[in-house]
Motif scaffolding. Structure first.
Motif, short mmCIF file in Angstrom:
data_model
loop_
_atom_site.label_atom_id
_atom_site.label_comp_id
_atom_site.label_asym_id
_atom_site.label_seq_id
_atom_site.Cartn_x
_atom_site.Cartn_y
_atom_site.Cartn_z
N LEU A 1 -6.35 20.66 1.02
CA LEU A 1 -7.12 20.81 2.26
C LEU A 1 -8.62 20.72 2.01
N GLU A 2 -9.03 21.14 0.80
CA GLU A 2 -10.47 21.15 0.49
C GLU A 2 -10.91 19.90 -0.25
N ASP A 3 -9.97 19.03 -0.58
CA ASP A 3 -10.29 17.87 -1.41
C ASP A 3 -10.79 16.71 -0.53
N ASP A 4 -12.08 16.40 -0.67
CA ASP A 4 -12.66 15.31 0.15
C ASP A 4 -11.96 13.98 -0.11
N LYS A 5 -11.52 13.80 -1.35
CA LYS A 5 -10.91 12.51 -1.68
C LYS A 5 -9.54 12.34 -1.03
N VAL A 6 -8.86 13.44 -0.77
CA VAL A 6 -7.59 13.35 -0.04
C VAL A 6 -7.87 12.81 1.36
N ARG A 7 -8.91 13.36 1.99
CA ARG A 7 -9.27 12.89 3.34
C ARG A 7 -9.68 11.42 3.31
N LEU A 8 -10.48 11.07 2.29
CA LEU A 8 -10.92 9.67 2.17
C LEU A 8 -9.72 8.75 1.97
N ALA A 9 -8.82 9.16 1.07
CA ALA A 9 -7.66 8.32 0.77
C ALA A 9 -6.74 8.18 1.98
N LEU A 10 -6.58 9.29 2.72
CA LEU A 10 -5.74 9.21 3.93
C LEU A 10 -6.37 8.30 4.97
N ARG A 11 -7.69 8.44 5.14
CA ARG A 11 -8.38 7.60 6.13
C ARG A 11 -8.23 6.12 5.75
N ASN A 12 -8.48 5.82 4.47
CA ASN A 12 -8.34 4.43 4.00
C ASN A 12 -6.94 3.91 4.26
N THR A 13 -5.95 4.74 3.96
CA THR A 13 -4.56 4.31 4.08
C THR A 13 -4.18 4.06 5.53
N PHE A 14 -4.60 4.97 6.43
CA PHE A 14 -4.28 4.78 7.85
C PHE A 14 -4.98 3.54 8.41
N VAL A 15 -6.25 3.38 8.06
CA VAL A 15 -6.99 2.21 8.57
C VAL A 15 -6.33 0.92 8.08
N PHE A 16 -5.98 0.91 6.80
CA PHE A 16 -5.32 -0.28 6.24
C PHE A 16 -4.00 -0.54 6.97
N THR A 17 -3.24 0.52 7.22
CA THR A 17 -1.94 0.38 7.90
C THR A 17 -2.13 -0.16 9.31
N LEU A 18 -3.13 0.41 10.00
CA LEU A 18 -3.38 -0.02 11.38
C LEU A 18 -3.83 -1.48 11.44
N MET A 19 -4.48 -1.94 10.37
CA MET A 19 -4.90 -3.34 10.34
C MET A 19 -3.78 -4.26 9.87
N SER A 20 -3.07 -3.83 8.85
CA SER A 20 -2.14 -4.76 8.19
C SER A 20 -0.82 -4.93 8.95
N VAL A 21 -0.31 -3.86 9.56
CA VAL A 21 0.99 -3.98 10.24
C VAL A 21 0.91 -4.96 11.43
N PRO A 22 -0.07 -4.78 12.35
CA PRO A 22 -0.14 -5.78 13.44
C PRO A 22 -0.40 -7.19 12.91
N ALA A 23 -1.26 -7.28 11.88
CA ALA A 23 -1.55 -8.61 11.33
C ALA A 23 -0.29 -9.26 10.81
N LYS A 24 0.49 -8.51 10.07
CA LYS A 24 1.73 -9.07 9.49
C LYS A 24 2.71 -9.47 10.60
N VAL A 25 2.85 -8.60 11.61
CA VAL A 25 3.81 -8.88 12.68
C VAL A 25 3.38 -10.13 13.46
N ILE A 26 2.10 -10.18 13.82
CA ILE A 26 1.62 -11.31 14.64
C ILE A 26 1.71 -12.62 13.86
#
Lengths: 459, 324
Positions: free
Chosen positions: B83-108
């Protein structure tokens, strides 16, 4: 032991990798261990060394000599770079190799976790003269005042430059050797070329992120305290060093362009950056001299040591080391092997083998940095690089080897390294300024060091 | 509730399952034994190499464990640290953003290619193979390829953009362009998705299109009103699989920005959750903490998948099902 075995195996499986696990190990009490080391003893059977590859004549010659000194025992190699997790899992599961070959900066981490043995008994028992080893190399394998590794090889940095580009800009190699940072920046601007905004010639590459410790040392401070307990990453001298080294890139269109351009270079081929006149100068490890000499012997090279701001040679040393794992089935033979791999005579035999090959290829022998001062002196006398630029290069290499520094062994090396490298990268990527990035790195590194040292001190 | 369920006899459903079960014949029992025997290697493998490690990792997540020394119980410390680890937040944000970009791109992109492929008539077989071939490339090679193709100075992508007078970005160093570069590179491996869509498209009855054409429906209306609903189960399957895959994205980004491609250079923008987990486990030897991270990812994947299933009730059409 049972819970360690289970934990080691299961964690590995659950987190992406499989680890080997087996049973059976020797019971090494201190008394038995001490009596394991005897210079007159002969060994039979076989010993296993993990992490060492016999890929060239230097390795095979030394292997032959060291194996013979065992008196009959054979050496089996688990080749390839050391897989830390596989190594630790093998130790935890009681199936440790007899000997392990690691980077010297890994020794502190292994020692602090009890994965390798202190070598005082080995050194005393086999009569190893530790004075023969390079001081900085030895300091890297000394953790909490105990020697945990037998060092070998040294990597040092040289200023490597393109004489043709220097001449065209009216410069000499002294302008880019680092003693005058303003002069280096000015030289970078003079040699740099980017017609139409497309980078064509990199004037000077300060080789970030990897050489921050070198530039910090050149500015009078090390990024880690001598006892390995205190990070000094946001020291004003380190911040100044990073600001300058990043500024070099900014003067040449920014790090992104320089990195993209250097990434596209044929680094190990005959179309390398020096041979194709697209790089003015950079600090680089000495082995690259051999690469350039081998693949582009006509490249217009100029060499010098890297200088600190007081105009003294400096080099950030790194290399390898032999260590004996906890639970090593045959620590006596392992110690003998490590000793024999690093003796002056063994190194000379290896150097002779390389010299013979170079003579056969009609190429100069440019020496080998062994991590053993006496061997280095003997091998320097064997070098055959009698013409410039290689003669100057070899002289610079041995001069650098006499002025090395290293970061001390510590129990959180990986975390420490990640903290400062990430900080440099954040600055290079334009995400933070040097002060902010190094402040963050200081917190991360110190926290990791405190935790790791705390565990060690508690034990 | 489906009509099949409504029609079920009340007496039958009120019976306990045990009482309702008919005794199997000797032949059936023999078949069952044989079947179990044949699949037993997989069952044993699953139990030993998957289930047990997963269960044990749950235990390890409550310990401090460095591989070499025995695990020490630390309660919820690892979860608190997360909960206190900034890098966990950074890694989660990166992962969600990547997922939100890549899944629609792949499907379309894969749906568009599959639609084109369907028109290819006799050449379909060739193109199907051609599109699938990149899927056979090892992910590590894709990571290295990314550095070459997207090199800001000499890369093919920027060379191509240069033809149109576009000064391409620094894909491999500019934090704003690292993820788009990875998303584009992830399209390299959409071959399997294309094949799934192609199979679904070929199963849409031609009569539906014919009727729509008679009624004057435009190509877009036919695609949107007929094709999409009819292949919605395939779209749903592809979204689920690609979402899970993207949330666990590792090899390409690690190779390009943290591993062999760059031994010292790294980029925060590519720090995906699985990479951070790997670093904690295998570089810093914090196996307890890494196990806790792994369990958080497990929960996230479960929740995201559950949400997708919940949403699918409204959007996915199953022939003969109740979502009409």
């Amino acid at each position: 032991m049972k819970s360690r075995l289970a934990a080691a195996s299961v964690a590995s499986l659950a987190l992406l990798a499989l680890s080997a696990c087996a049973s059976g190990t020797s019971d090494d009490s201190d008394d038995t261990l001490a009596s394991s080391f005897d210079p007159d003893k002969s060994y039979s059977g076989s010993i296993t060394a993990m992490g060492f590859g016999a890929g060239d004549e230097i390795a095979t010659t030394r292997m032959d000599v060291a194996e013979e000194a065992l008196g009959g025992a054979k050496v089996k190699l688990v080749e390839g770079d050391l897989d830390i997790q596989a190594f630790l899992a093998s130790v935890a599961s009681g199936d440790a190799p007899d000997l392990v070959y690691a980077n010297r900066d890994q020794i502190g981490t292994f020692a602090s976790r009890g994965a390798i043995l202190p070598l005082s008994d080995c050194i005393d028992g086999e009569g190893i003269d530790t004075d023969q080893y390079d001081d900085s190399a030895l300091s890297q394998v000394t953790f909490d005042d105990e020697i945990y590794g037998i060092p070998e090889f040294n990597q040092v940095q040289l200023t490597q430059a393109n004489q043709k580009l220097l001449d065209q800009a009216g410069l000499t190699v002294a302008d880019v050797d680092g003693h005058d940072w303003d002069a280096v920046t000015a030289a970078a601007k003079k040699m740099y070329s980017a017609p139409g905004g497309k980078l064509k010639i990199i004037g000077y590459d300060s080789k970030l992120p990897e050489f921050l410790p070198l530039w910090a040392h050149a500015n009078g401070v090390d990024i880690l305290s001598e006892d390995g307990r205190t990070a000094q990453l946001n020291d004003p001298a380190v911040v100044e060093a990073l600001t300058w080294a990043v500024g070099i890139y900014d003067e040449q269109g920014g790090f992104a362009k320089v990195k993209a351009y250097r990434d596209s270079a044929d680094f190990f081929g005959e179309g390398n950056q020096f041979a194709t006149d697209v790089l003015g100068a950079m600090p680089m490890e000495q082995w690259y001299l051999n690469v350039v000499n081998d693949v582009s012997p006509d490249a217009p090279m100029a060499y010098s040591t890297v200088m600190d701001r007081d105009n003294n040679p400096i080099a950030f040393s790194s290399g390898s080391a032999w260590a004996i794992p906890k639970g090593s089935p045959n620590p006596g033979a392992a110690c003998r092997f490590a000793k024999e791999m690093t003796t002056v005579d063994t190194w000379k035999a290896a150097a002779q083998a390389r010299l013979d090959l170079r003579n056969k290829d009609k190429k100069p022998f440019t020496g080998v940095l062994t991590g053993n001062d006496e061997a280095d002196a003997e091998i320097q006398a064997m070098t055959t690089a009698n013409e410039d630029p290689w003669k100057t290069g070899v002289e610079a290499m041995y001069a650098a080897n006499d002025h090395t520094f290293a970061l001390p062994a510590n129990p959180a090396d990986a975390e420490f390294k990640t903290a400062w490298q990430d900080a440099v990268n954040r600055v290079l990527n334009g995400q933070q300024d040097p002060q902010e990035a190094l402040d963050q790195a200081q917190d991360e590194a110190q926290s990791a060091l405190d935790e790791a040292w705390g565990k060690w001190d508690d034990e | 509730m489906s009509s099949a369920q409504l029609d079920a006899p009340v007496a039958e459903t009120s019976r306990s399952p045990r009482r309702g079960r008919r005794r199997s014949s000797p032949q059936q029992r023999s078949d069952t034994r044989a079947a179990l025997l044949f699949i037993s290697p997989w069952i044993i493998g699953f139990l030993v190499f998957t289930l047990w490690p997963v269960i044990y990792s749950a235990y390890l997540s409550f310990t401090d464990y460095d591989v070499i020394n025995p695990p020490t119980y630390v309660g919820l410390d690892n979860y608190r640290e997360m909960l206190e680890d900034d890098k966990v937040r950074l890694a989660l944000r990166n992962t969600f953003v990547f997922t939100l970009m890549s899944v629609p791109a792949k499907v379309i992109v894969s749906l568009a290619l599959a639609t084109l492929l369907k028109q290819a008539a006799r050449a379909t077989g060739f193109f199907r193979t051609a599109f699938f071939l990149p899927k056979m490339t090892p992910p590590v090679a894709i990571g290295v390829l990314l550095l070459l193709l997207f090199n800001g100075q000499q890369g093919l992508i920027n060379e191509f953009l240069g033809i149109f007078g576009i000064n391409g970005p620094a894909w491999t160093t500019d934090p704003n362009w690292v993820k788009p570069g990875l998303v584009l590179m992830s399209l390299w491996t959409i071959g399997a998705t294309i094949i799934i869509f192609l199979a679904a498209l070929q199963n849409v009855p031609q009569e539906l299109y014919d009727s729509a054409m008679v009624d004057g429906a435009s190509p877009w209306q036919r695609f949107w009103r007929i094709t999409v609903p009819m292949i919605s189960p395939a779209i749903f399957f592809v979204v689920i699989i690609n979402t899970i895959d993207s949330l666990q994205s590792f090899t390409e980004a690690y190779t390009a920005f943290f591993g062999a491609g760059n031994s010292t250079y790294s980029n925060d923008a590519a720090l995906f959750y699985a990479i951070y987990l790997f670093q904690q486990a295998f570089e810093f030897l914090q196996m307890g903490y890494a196990s806790a991270l792994a369990w958080l990812m497990f929960v996230i994947v479960m929740v995201v998948t559950a949400l997708q299933f919940w949403g699918s009730k409204k959007f996915v059409y199953y022939e003969g099902g109740d979502n009409t």
